[in-house]
Design an enzyme around this catalytic site. Sequence first.
Site, mmCIF file in Angstrom:
data_model
loop_
_atom_site.group_PDB
_atom_site.id
_atom_site.type_symbol
_atom_site.label_atom_id
_atom_site.label_comp_id
_atom_site.label_asym_id
_atom_site.label_seq_id
_atom_site.Cartn_x
_atom_site.Cartn_y
_atom_site.Cartn_z
ATOM 1 C CG ASP A 1 -1.606 1.272 1.534
ATOM 2 O OD1 ASP A 1 -1.637 2.144 0.651
ATOM 3 O OD2 ASP A 1 -2.133 1.423 2.644
ATOM 4 C CG ASN B 1 -0.716 10.312 4.558
ATOM 5 O OD1 ASN B 1 -0.519 10.447 5.769
ATOM 6 N ND2 ASN B 1 -0.778 11.341 3.745
ATOM 7 C CD GLN C 1 -1.247 1.368 -3.951
ATOM 8 O OE1 GLN C 1 -1.199 1.993 -2.888
ATOM 9 N NE2 GLN C 1 -0.848 0.116 -4.046
ATOM 10 C CD GLU C 2 -2.902 4.820 2.440
ATOM 11 O OE1 GLU C 2 -2.653 4.128 3.440
ATOM 12 O OE2 GLU C 2 -2.501 6.001 2.306
ATOM 13 C CD GLU C 3 -5.765 8.255 -0.952
ATOM 14 O OE1 GLU C 3 -5.206 9.124 -0.259
ATOM 15 O OE2 GLU C 3 -5.196 7.691 -1.913
ATOM 16 C CE1 TYR D 1 -3.767 4.896 -8.775
ATOM 17 C CE2 TYR D 1 -3.190 7.088 -9.586
ATOM 18 C CZ TYR D 1 -2.984 6.041 -8.701
ATOM 19 O OH TYR D 1 -2.007 6.131 -7.741
#
Length: 567
Positions: A272, A275, A289-291, A330
């Site tokens: 992941d 943040n 990517q993380e969200e 994305y």
Amino acid sequence: MEDREDLMSILPYLPLVLRSSSLFWPPKVVEALKALSRGPDHSKVESGEVLFLAIFDIRHSLSLSLSAESLASSAADGYALFFDDLMSRAESAKWFREVVPALANLLLRFPSLLETHYQNADGLINGGMDGVKTGLRLLESQERGIVVLSQELIGALLACSFFCLFPITNRGAKHLPTINFDHLFASLYDIYNEKQENKIKCIIHYFERICSCMPPGVVSFERKVLPLERNPLRVSYLKANTWSKSIISLCRFEVYRSGLIEDQPNEALEVDFANKYIGGGALHRGCVQEEIRFMINPELIAGMLFLPSMADNEAVEIVGTERFSNYTGYGSSFRFAGDYVDKREVDYMGRRKTRIIVIDAICSPGNRQYGLECLLRREINKAFCGFFDQSKCQQYLRLFQDDGFCSAQPVQDVKDSSEMSRNNLLFNEAPTTHFATNEGILDDQLIRNFKEKSSQCLDQDEIGIATGNWGCGAFGGDPELKAIIQWLAASQALRPFISYYTFGVEALTTLDQVSEWICCHKWTVGDLWNMLVEYSSQRLTGGTKLGFLNWLVPASTSSDTMMVDRP
């Protein structure tokens, strides 16, 4: 109640009341939830506007302190916009007739679910023989530990998030991220865009799924800490000499020009690009990517309740989350693309074999990313912290102790590895570095024995790393540098392979050729690290403007030359 200490650490962040060792909702909350559970004919909650009024009343009934906390100013408008305007009438009717009552029932069971959790906690890992605590608690910074939650309990926690029931004023002091959904919906109204609408669609779909059939598995959330000080019982923060002198072989490097990390078919830790506050902007406007991962695997959001921000020597490993949604796009083009049926196998604990490792890179590093401070004291040790399995610590240390490498110091040779030029390594075999111990110089046979043992260690655990351009994109990192850093960290952590998804980044066009060439030359972690340090020093001082891959294997060196040069 068992595990009272764990409960007391998390209680200030929960909406429940504790009296006489029992957890419960205040009577007015029970009354409101029971009304919601009977459906819109009884509760009159059949629109987003009225739903938020019900949420406001429940918050007011919880406590005076909670009622005084203000939610995001546009939250009410966001709930109304989504459920009354953006949802079709048929979908909205089903939501208020079926899903809202089911969520209310789940919330009514929340106190008993939590009490059952504490009764059964600490016996989940190895039958409780190891004394490992697994109960829900605040896992503070520098506190390594694991929390194991049932998917049903996670569903109840996320229902609390949807109804905005968690206290919020005391979270900032503990560096905890947002957990209620008010900002998620407020952002939809403040600056409408389709990505935000589709993020919410993923969450709504998750609730629809669990309300029709509650999944029976469990999910674990582990805070991993790489000790800054030397610890004889654990692998600690690795110094520059350790990386420079490492003779661990580089692991297999697989490059994928298409595909997504979450779709990778192997047993691997899926990175992941995080943040430092776990989840990043998942519950705000973020959509990278993380969200996105937190939207398609919403159970990840539960970790935002009890995991404060990560320090430089920390990572979070989450095992067992289920994926519920398909998606396309994305960032601004992100779209919910319907239901996803997760067919991952489960382990002995009932966790799906989906392993997600949360590691945060330095944001906007600019030219300083080439300095040793960023390279060593931050990025490579951050990745190593995430990739290394501390449960294999004794096996790892024994690997070194048995061969005398724990106190190894390099002896100056004709070609010391720290002075090897780029061309020395480019057109020759990797150097044979002699090591001195208390008993003299280690010979080549001893080094070969070490490599054989490390290979045997790799064979015992086939869980590799699936990653990509960590810390690049919006974070501004150098993709070539980050690719090599992750390869080094995975290799030093004795992972058997790294699957690297380039996502079409042009700078990584030759990554597969260069990595294959390096492997054919049998470079070690130390060899590649020393080249990376030399390159970074030149980049920092203006000695080169080339990317690492072109610097290491110049563009003028054709693929045919590379083939001929292989031993």
